[in-house]
Design a protein around this motif. Structure first.
Motif, PDB file in Angstrom:
ATOM      1  N   VAL A 108     -61.714   7.542  31.540  1.00  0.00           N
ATOM      2  CA  VAL A 108     -61.637   6.941  32.877  1.00  0.00           C
ATOM      3  C   VAL A 108     -60.554   7.702  33.648  1.00  0.00           C
ATOM      4  O   VAL A 108     -59.517   8.031  33.074  1.00  0.00           O
ATOM      5  CB  VAL A 108     -61.242   5.444  32.743  1.00  0.00           C
ATOM      6  CG1 VAL A 108     -61.047   4.811  34.112  1.00  0.00           C
ATOM      7  CG2 VAL A 108     -62.286   4.697  31.947  1.00  0.00           C
ATOM      8  N   PRO A 109     -60.772   7.993  34.939  1.00  0.00           N
ATOM      9  CA  PRO A 109     -59.708   8.684  35.684  1.00  0.00           C
ATOM     10  C   PRO A 109     -58.409   7.868  35.644  1.00  0.00           C
ATOM     11  O   PRO A 109     -58.461   6.636  35.691  1.00  0.00           O
ATOM     12  CB  PRO A 109     -60.251   8.743  37.117  1.00  0.00           C
ATOM     13  CG  PRO A 109     -61.704   8.534  36.999  1.00  0.00           C
ATOM     14  CD  PRO A 109     -61.942   7.719  35.782  1.00  0.00           C
ATOM     15  N   PRO A 110     -57.261   8.528  35.536  1.00  0.00           N
ATOM     16  CA  PRO A 110     -56.012   7.763  35.491  1.00  0.00           C
ATOM     17  C   PRO A 110     -55.736   7.067  36.822  1.00  0.00           C
ATOM     18  O   PRO A 110     -56.228   7.504  37.858  1.00  0.00           O
ATOM     19  CB  PRO A 110     -54.951   8.845  35.219  1.00  0.00           C
ATOM     20  CG  PRO A 110     -55.545  10.106  35.710  1.00  0.00           C
ATOM     21  CD  PRO A 110     -57.023   9.988  35.512  1.00  0.00           C
ATOM     22  N   GLY A 111     -54.967   5.998  36.769  1.00  0.00           N
ATOM     23  CA  GLY A 111     -54.496   5.385  38.013  1.00  0.00           C
ATOM     24  C   GLY A 111     -53.372   6.248  38.552  1.00  0.00           C
ATOM     25  O   GLY A 111     -52.583   6.782  37.761  1.00  0.00           O
ATOM     26  N   PHE A 112     -53.317   6.439  39.854  1.00  0.00           N
ATOM     27  CA  PHE A 112     -52.293   7.320  40.421  1.00  0.00           C
ATOM     28  C   PHE A 112     -51.681   6.637  41.638  1.00  0.00           C
ATOM     29  O   PHE A 112     -52.389   6.237  42.549  1.00  0.00           O
ATOM     30  CB  PHE A 112     -52.931   8.660  40.840  1.00  0.00           C
ATOM     31  CG  PHE A 112     -51.955   9.800  40.940  1.00  0.00           C
ATOM     32  CD1 PHE A 112     -50.932   9.776  41.876  1.00  0.00           C
ATOM     33  CD2 PHE A 112     -52.046  10.909  40.104  1.00  0.00           C
ATOM     34  CE1 PHE A 112     -50.028  10.823  41.971  1.00  0.00           C
ATOM     35  CE2 PHE A 112     -51.143  11.967  40.183  1.00  0.00           C
ATOM     36  CZ  PHE A 112     -50.125  11.917  41.129  1.00  0.00           C
TER      37      PHE A 112
ATOM     38  N   LEU B  12     -59.328  12.839  42.314  1.00  0.00           N
ATOM     39  CA  LEU B  12     -58.930  12.150  41.087  1.00  0.00           C
ATOM     40  C   LEU B  12     -60.072  11.271  40.566  1.00  0.00           C
ATOM     41  O   LEU B  12     -60.333  11.220  39.365  1.00  0.00           O
ATOM     42  CB  LEU B  12     -57.696  11.294  41.382  1.00  0.00           C
ATOM     43  CG  LEU B  12     -57.082  10.556  40.219  1.00  0.00           C
ATOM     44  CD1 LEU B  12     -56.202  11.504  39.414  1.00  0.00           C
ATOM     45  CD2 LEU B  12     -56.224   9.391  40.710  1.00  0.00           C
ATOM     46  N   HIS B  13     -60.756  10.617  41.499  1.00  0.00           N
ATOM     47  CA  HIS B  13     -61.843   9.718  41.096  1.00  0.00           C
ATOM     48  C   HIS B  13     -63.191  10.433  41.087  1.00  0.00           C
ATOM     49  O   HIS B  13     -64.228   9.776  41.099  1.00  0.00           O
ATOM     50  CB  HIS B  13     -61.859   8.480  41.991  1.00  0.00           C
ATOM     51  CG  HIS B  13     -60.685   7.588  41.747  1.00  0.00           C
ATOM     52  ND1 HIS B  13     -60.575   6.803  40.639  1.00  0.00           N
ATOM     53  CD2 HIS B  13     -59.535   7.417  42.429  1.00  0.00           C
ATOM     54  CE1 HIS B  13     -59.422   6.153  40.664  1.00  0.00           C
ATOM     55  NE2 HIS B  13     -58.767   6.514  41.737  1.00  0.00           N
ATOM     56  N   ARG B  14     -63.122  11.762  41.061  1.00  0.00           N
ATOM     57  CA  ARG B  14     -64.319  12.616  40.924  1.00  0.00           C
ATOM     58  C   ARG B  14     -65.388  12.287  41.968  1.00  0.00           C
ATOM     59  O   ARG B  14     -66.586  12.161  41.650  1.00  0.00           O
ATOM     60  CB  ARG B  14     -64.892  12.497  39.513  1.00  0.00           C
ATOM     61  CG  ARG B  14     -63.925  12.961  38.445  1.00  0.00           C
ATOM     62  CD  ARG B  14     -64.261  12.373  37.102  1.00  0.00           C
ATOM     63  NE  ARG B  14     -63.123  12.405  36.187  1.00  0.00           N
ATOM     64  CZ  ARG B  14     -63.041  11.724  35.069  1.00  0.00           C
ATOM     65  NH1 ARG B  14     -64.034  10.950  34.699  1.00  0.00           N
ATOM     66  NH2 ARG B  14     -61.982  11.795  34.300  1.00  0.00           N
TER      67      ARG B  14
ATOM     68  N   LEU C 277     -56.743  11.712  46.079  1.00  0.00           N
ATOM     69  CA  LEU C 277     -57.254  10.442  45.555  1.00  0.00           C
ATOM     70  C   LEU C 277     -58.752  10.543  45.267  1.00  0.00           C
ATOM     71  O   LEU C 277     -59.240  10.107  44.221  1.00  0.00           O
ATOM     72  CB  LEU C 277     -56.974   9.330  46.570  1.00  0.00           C
ATOM     73  CG  LEU C 277     -57.451   7.940  46.170  1.00  0.00           C
ATOM     74  CD1 LEU C 277     -56.556   7.344  45.100  1.00  0.00           C
ATOM     75  CD2 LEU C 277     -57.480   7.009  47.375  1.00  0.00           C
TER      76      LEU C 277
END
Lengths: 256, 269
Positions: free
Chosen positions: A80-84, B165-167, B162
């Motif tokens: 899962v993409p990391p939270g940023f 990051l979430h592709r 952002l």
């Protein structure tokens, strides 16, 4: 992928990682070696411009490395993409609080279903926002509320890894204390692996299980300090150990 | 938290905004009338504001009809330029190579002398509404292309991160981030283009010159007839039309930005 019983628990392993933007001053990160186990709260400190944020972006997959190896653990945490959480809230001004919160679940890489409104409300309450705020737009929120929303958005798709890039740098002292405690509580409650970039040594000593000190660019590791943190946040905040860790960090940074 | 101004506060601030320019207009009118009266300038050379207003009232029916025609042609041209300009901006925003290859031709739209291009269009398309609207469209296209392209390219780098990051797919980034982010720029472009569209329509009508046409044709007719007070009245009407369209688009833009973005054109929340 990482192999071996010890490395199975690592979410990231850096082997001689170098990041070079091709500037005349040389690489930003040079031959960095580190292993980040699952469930750890790790802080990265160092002087301005030493490549702390570059390292975080590298771990997030937003920045390629020039040489070396960056191994990601083959666990659900890495699928899962990391939270940023960025230095600024980075919210979409045309979306309401609820729509901003939902955003990560609408995008390509998300494997989680869009949570129901009641689940989203619960998350907002966890970060200290109320149900009355859900229809507001970011411009109607205070800076602190925007930061809380940004934190909630980083957690909405249930990541295993939370990356924080100096998220409390622009907020006042009182709010910073509240947000620090909130982040640590969320880390404990959700079993996250949290990596915090900060230039605030007290913050690093207070929140982390372990602290990495980077030297000025080209950044390499100066010291890897386990903090021996205790679970009770208030007791820990008042303890002599926190001051002692700050002293050690200051010494490490000044002797570079 | 930001405090929203009350309806009463907004009303009084709008009145204050109107009061300044109105006062300047009255003072200018008075100075003009004083100049004409004191120097006893012949009405053939320079009619006074009172004579202009009387002449305007006399030809009010033809002024109203002409204003309507010019407004329709200008807004029609503006609408087409909004569509074409936005599509062109999308193409421009795709890659730097495309931008570099096509941008000089977009600049041509701005630099080509409208006085030269209007007769060419009229020869090609005939003396009608279409020619007038096309001149208005050409003149208003450039600000829309440049503003919207800037908006599509100036997306906040943190928000881009952002989405990466979430592709997010290219399409998701375009629809959920770049297009809404470019909307204030498009609105700003439309505001600037609205003035150009009115000028374009009037210049077009000036060359079309048919009796059925709008303010431009009326200006041309009055200048050849040497009815100076009526000519002044027509020119002032054309100016008022430009101001009215610009103000209406500004008010609409403010509403859209306030409603959808929680922001205003002046940058205040």
């Amino acid at each position: 992928m990482i192999s071996g019983s010890k490395s199975q628990r690592a979410v990231f392993e850096l082997r001689d990682v170098t990041v070079d933007f091709g500037s005349v001053s040389g690489p930003v990160l040079q031959c960095l070696n580190a292993e980040i186990p699952a469930g750890q709260f790790l802080s990265i400190v160092g002087p301005s411009g030493c490549g702390k944020s570059t390292l975080l972006r590298l771990l997030a997959g937003l920045q390629p490395h020039s040489s070396g190896q960056l191994l990601r653990g083959d666990s659900a945490d890495n699928r899962v993409p990391p939270g940023f959480v960025f230095q600024q809230p980075a919210l979409l001004p045309w979306r309401t609080v609820l729509a901003n919160l939902r955003l990560p679940c609408e995008l390509g890489g998300s494997r989680t279903a869009v949570p129901s409104e009641s689940e989203l409300l619960q998350l907002l309450q966890q970060v200290g926002l109320s149900g009355e705020d859900i229809r507001k737009r970011p411009a109607e929120l205070s800076g602190g509320m925007q930061m809380r929303l940004s934190l909630a958005r980083a957690l909405v798709h249930r990541p295993g890894i939370l990356l924080l890039d100096e998220p409390f740098a622009a907020v006042d002292d009182l709010l910073r204390m509240k947000l620090q405690e909130l982040v640590r509580n969320l880390h404990d409650a959700r079993g996250l692996t949290t990596i915090l970039v900060t230039h605030n040594l007290q913050e690093a000593a207070l929140l982390s299980d372990r602290i990495l000190v980077l030297q000025p660019a080209p950044a390499g590791l100066v010291c890897d300090l386990p903090s021996g943190r205790v679970a009770d946040h208030t007791t820990w905040r008042m303890s002599a150990e926190v001051i002692e860790i700050q002293h050690q960090l200051t010494k490490a940074l000044l002797t570079q | 938290m930001n405090q929203q101004p009350s309806v009463r506060q907004r009303g009084s601030s709008a009145l204050l905004q109107l009061a300044g320019p109105l006062l300047v207009l009255i003072l200018l009118g008075l100075a003009w009338q004083l100049l004409v009266t004191l120097l006893q300038v012949s009405p053939v050379l320079l009619p006074g504001p009172r004579a202009v207003m009387t002449a305007g009232w006399k030809i009010r029916d033809s002024l109203l009809v002409a204003t309507g025609r010019t407004a329709v042609a200008a807004l029609g041209g503006l609408l087409v330029s909004c569509c074409c300009g936005t599509v062109t901006a999308f193409v421009f925003a795709q890659s730097q190579i495309i931008r570099r290859a096509l941008y000089p031709y977009a600049v041509l739209l701005q630099t080509v002398p409208v006085i030269a291009i209007a007769p060419i269009i009229i020869v090609s398309l005939g003396r009608g509404f279409l020619s007038v609207a096309l001149v208005a469209c050409i003149l208003s296209l450039f600000p829309i292309i440049t503003s919207t392209t800037t908006g599509l390219l100036q997306t906040d780098p943190l928000l881009q991160d952002l989405f990466r990051l979430h592709r997010a797919t290219r399409w998701q980034t375009l629809i959920r981030l770049r297009v809404p982010g470019a909307l204030p720029y498009l609105i700003s472009g439309i505001r600037i283009a609205s003035g150009s569209a009115i000028v374009g329509a009037i210049v077009g009508e000036f060359f079309v010159g048919s009796s059925e046409s709008g303010l431009g044709a009326l200006i041309q007719r009055k200048s050849t007839q040497l009815v100076l007070s009526e000519l002044y009245a027509t020119v002032i009407t054309a100016t008022l039309l430009g101001t009215l369209v610009f103000s209406l688009i500004t008010v609409l833009s403010e509403q859209v930005l306030r409603r959808w973005f929680g922001m205003s054109l002046s940058g205040r929340n």
